[in-house]
Design a protein around this motif. Structure first.
Motif, PDB file in Angstrom:
ATOM      1  N   CYS A 197       0.834  -1.191   0.000  1.00 47.48           N
ATOM      2  CA  CYS A 197       0.000   0.000   0.000  1.00 47.48           C
ATOM      3  C   CYS A 197       0.875   1.249   0.000  1.00 47.48           C
ATOM      4  O   CYS A 197       1.908   1.279   0.661  1.00 47.48           O
ATOM      5  CB  CYS A 197      -0.898   0.027   1.225  1.00 47.48           C
ATOM      6  N   GLY A 198       0.460   2.254  -0.731  1.00 54.31           N
ATOM      7  CA  GLY A 198       1.188   3.513  -0.770  1.00 54.31           C
ATOM      8  C   GLY A 198       0.834   4.293  -2.017  1.00 54.31           C
ATOM      9  O   GLY A 198      -0.177   4.034  -2.662  1.00 54.31           O
ATOM     10  N   ASP A 199       1.682   5.246  -2.361  1.00 55.46           N
ATOM     11  CA  ASP A 199       1.489   6.086  -3.547  1.00 55.46           C
ATOM     12  C   ASP A 199       2.380   5.582  -4.673  1.00 55.46           C
ATOM     13  O   ASP A 199       3.550   5.263  -4.438  1.00 55.46           O
ATOM     14  CB  ASP A 199       1.841   7.540  -3.240  1.00 55.46           C
ATOM     15  N   ILE A 200       1.847   5.538  -5.882  1.00 56.77           N
ATOM     16  CA  ILE A 200       2.664   5.117  -7.029  1.00 56.77           C
ATOM     17  C   ILE A 200       3.775   6.143  -7.205  1.00 56.77           C
ATOM     18  O   ILE A 200       3.533   7.337  -7.328  1.00 56.77           O
ATOM     19  CB  ILE A 200       1.833   5.004  -8.310  1.00 56.77           C
ATOM     20  N   TYR A 201       5.003   5.662  -7.193  1.00 53.28           N
ATOM     21  CA  TYR A 201       6.177   6.527  -7.223  1.00 53.28           C
ATOM     22  C   TYR A 201       6.869   6.498  -8.582  1.00 53.28           C
ATOM     23  O   TYR A 201       7.304   7.525  -9.087  1.00 53.28           O
ATOM     24  CB  TYR A 201       7.140   6.080  -6.124  1.00 53.28           C
ATOM     25  N   LEU A 202       6.978   5.308  -9.159  1.00 52.65           N
ATOM     26  CA  LEU A 202       7.749   5.133 -10.377  1.00 52.65           C
ATOM     27  C   LEU A 202       7.272   3.895 -11.115  1.00 52.65           C
ATOM     28  O   LEU A 202       6.877   2.914 -10.485  1.00 52.65           O
ATOM     29  CB  LEU A 202       9.224   4.967 -10.008  1.00 52.65           C
ATOM     30  N   VAL A 203       7.316   3.949 -12.445  1.00 50.63           N
ATOM     31  CA  VAL A 203       6.937   2.800 -13.262  1.00 50.63           C
ATOM     32  C   VAL A 203       8.041   2.541 -14.271  1.00 50.63           C
ATOM     33  O   VAL A 203       8.487   3.451 -14.957  1.00 50.63           O
ATOM     34  CB  VAL A 203       5.607   3.052 -14.009  1.00 50.63           C
ATOM     35  N   GLY A 204       8.481   1.300 -14.335  1.00 49.40           N
ATOM     36  CA  GLY A 204       9.494   0.903 -15.302  1.00 49.40           C
ATOM     37  C   GLY A 204       8.915  -0.121 -16.269  1.00 49.40           C
ATOM     38  O   GLY A 204       7.723  -0.408 -16.240  1.00 49.40           O
TER      39      GLY A 204
END
Length: 88
Positions: free
Chosen positions: A55-62
């Motif tokens: 759970c959390g905030d989307i930070y980065l997508v690769g």
């Protein structure tokens, strides 16, 4: 040193791909990339058959991973292991 007390210092390669390109339309990558900064719960299937929630905030997508920030921690998960996603 206990890993709970280590500062987050991660080198992230640049540039990240264009997730709005034709071959990424409708993929997990595009969904996550268009919602960076939003709160999520991601359920990931582990090798032993159990499911773990992040759970959390989307930070980065690769290309093959998504990073979620929760407080001072960053969690990365394999896109191919994702089973369910809940957006808040």
């Amino acid at each position: 040193m206990d890993c709970e007390n280590r500062p987050v210092d991660i080198n992230i390669p640049e540039p990240l791909p264009d997730f709005n390109a034709e071959n990424n339309i409708g993929t997990w990558k595009q969904l996550f990339a268009s919602n960076i900064g939003k709160r999520v719960k991601i359920e990931i299937s582990l090798f032993d058959g159990t499911v773990r929630s992040i759970c959390g905030d989307i930070y980065l997508v690769g290309n093959a991973y998504v990073g979620v920030s929760s407080g001072d921690k960053l969690c990365f998960g394999d896109l191919f292991s994702i089973k369910f996603v809940t957006f808040y």
